[in-house]
Design an enzyme around this catalytic site. Structure first.
Site: not given
Ligand code: ADQ
Length: 476
Positions: A170, A382
């Site tokens: 990921h 990211d």
């Molecule tokens: P993350 O580093 O967690 O994922 P991201 O892909 O942006 O990063 O996902 C964050 C998730 O958390 C989103 O689904 C968002 O809706 C949720 N979220 C954020 N803030 C929130 C809040 N306050 N309350 C509830 N939910 C919240 C890792 C990798 C990424 C990759 C993903 C998937 O670091 O690069 O995109 O896995 O492969």
């Protein structure tokens, strides 16, 4: 030819997709957040599946029966792997988050290399494999997720698993000259080559991986075609490819149009009646670039005083790795910066930054996505960044503008509609924010339409189908 697959999906990740709080006899479980959970939950809901992972319980109170009872509403089965406090410290805090996470995000200076944490990382990967073997039948498909578990495939093979084994990373895979610093580089690469298929987020990650193979295992036979890379090594064939992860577009699109979200969105805007709201949403992490983003917003208010009282920033941060001192310091630093900027620009009736530090429900989050005119998503690096895709899927009025870091995996797929920025160039981000605020409606509409089409065409279900196909499988 793809083989038709009638078994179960077995998804394995470090953590099970919930947060568990245990106080004496009281156990409460609520859905977890994070990109991996957002992406994989709809797949397991749609297909019969099992999710295997650590339950987060260090006190041995969450028995299999309690887990089953408490997660009965989750639509799929969960099986837990128990870890000891010492394993969590060395494997999770140590090797996963102290070594692999910084190294794979190009933070060489932050990466620690300790033999003791590496040893426990291997032990925990073996423990996961032993648990998987207990639940997996021979017709099942075992899909290992992320950098915590690179060696599970190797241990499964040693334990005699004959199923198709796949691995998806990921986070980014680093350039070879960074990866080569890892003392156990060969063990990780050879471990990955024991899966049938290995998936990365972007073509660049694939290229980096292939370069490491070339340098570490010159005897490997690498065949590159337009869509896939085949690697012959040690008598086995492995498929490697780029599979940009995504979301369930229809779910976000539909939630965004509910009356509940419409009301909540109206309420948010009513309380911030200025014309343009800028939104940042991140898990708390140094890779997400939050302090620089706050400084870009400060620069905007400095350079364009007419925007004061007109364009607030809502920064939502979901707590993450809360027991790690470095993350606690990071939180403090963000909060000090928010306080400093608010102290500088607040006037009667107007606060420039609205800071929310907690996990929000899907409905609340979508309401922010729906109503905020600009999403400012500026990670320093990211793997993909699902927040960018969620914003587009929720922008049902097609009026929002997405400002996205060039260093998010999502930048390639979303490059046509988004404004791409270098998050290290604070002045430039401030200028692009200004441009987004001024952007005429027809341009906003046409950009957002193109973004929504890009996300609609490549949902998490396409991601799964493509990955299965590359593994030589097709759903029955
Ligand atoms: P993350 O580093 O967690 O994922 P991201 O892909 O942006 O990063 O996902 C964050 C998730 O958390 C989103 O689904 C968002 O809706 C949720 N979220 C954020 N803030 C929130 C809040 N306050 N309350 C509830 N939910 C919240 C890792 C990798 C990424 C990759 C993903 C998937 O670091 O690069 O995109 O896995 O492969």
């Amino acid at each position: 030819m793809a083989e038709i697959f009638y078994g179960k999906f077995i998804i394995v990740s470090n953590r099970l997709p919930f947060e568990c709080e245990i106080h004496d006899e009281d156990i409460s479980i609520k859905p977890g957040s994070g990109g991996l959970i957002t992406a994989l939950t709809p797949i397991l809901k749609k297909h019969e599946g099992v999710w295997i992972g650590w339950d987060g319980d260090l006190n041995g109170k969450l028995s299999a029966d309690i887990l089953e009872r408490e997660t009965a509403s989750f639509d799929y089965t969960m099986k837990s792997v128990s870890l000891t406090a010492q394993e969590v410290t060395n494997y999770y805090d140590g090797f996963c988050n102290g070594t692999l996470w910084p190294l794979f995000h190009d933070y060489l200076g932050r990466a620690q290399f300790h033999r003791s944490t590496w040893r426990i990382y291997q032990d925990v990967n073996l423990k996961f494999a032993q648990n998987i073997i207990k639940y997996a039948k021979k017709e099942d498909f075992i899909w290992i997720q992320d950098y915590h578990l690179t060696l599970v495939g190797k241990h499964l093979r040693e334990l005699g698993a004959g199923q198709k084994l796949a691995f998806f990373l990921h986070i980014p895979f680093p350039p070879w000259d960074i990866f080569m610093r890892l003392p156990w580089r060969k063990e990780i690469i050879e471990g990955l080559l024991l899966y049938d298929s290995v998936g990365f987020q972007t073509a660049k990650d694939c290229r980096n991986f292939v370069q490491c193979i070339r340098r570490l295992l010159p005897e490997a036979k690498i065949t590159i075609t337009k869509k896939r890379i085949a690697i012959g090594y040690s008598g086995r064939q492995i498929t490697v490819g780029a599979f940009p992860i995504s979301i369930d577009f229809e779910e976000f699109n539909a939630i965004s149009q509910t009356e509940e979200v419409e009301k909540e969105a109206w309420f948010i805007h009513e309380n911030l009646p200025e014309k343009k709201i800028i939104l940042g949403v991140d898990r708390l992490d140094y890779t997400k670039g939050i302090p620089r983003r706050l400084r870009a917003f400060e620069t905007l208010l400095e350079k364009y005083p007419e925007l004061r009282e007109k364009a607030p920033l809502v920064q939502i941060v979901v707590p993450s790795r809360t027991t790690v001192p470095e993350y606690q310091k990071m939180k403090q630093n963000i909060e000090e910066t928010v306080g400093r900027i608010n102290g500088r620009f607040t006037v009667k009736g107007w606060v420039p930054i609205h800071y929310i530090y907690r996990s929000l429900s899907r409905m609340e989050l979508v309401a922010y996505y729906r109503t905020c005119e600009i999403a400012l998503i500026t990670p320093l690096k990211d793997g993909m960044n699902l927040v960018a895709k969620e914003y587009c899927a929720s922008c049902v009025a097609e009026k929002g503008v997405l400002i996205l870091s060039e260093f998010a995996g999502a930048a390639f797929q979303l490059r046509k509609g988004a404004i791409l920025v270098n998050p290290y160039n604070i002045e430039h981000v401030a200028e692009e924010l200004y441009r987004a605020i001024q952007m005429p409606l027809p341009e906003r509409r046409s950009r957002m339409r193109s973004l929504r089409n890009a996300v609609r065409r490549n949902t998490v279900f396409e991601w799964m189908d493509n990955f299965l196909q590359a593994t030589g499988l097709k759903l029955g």
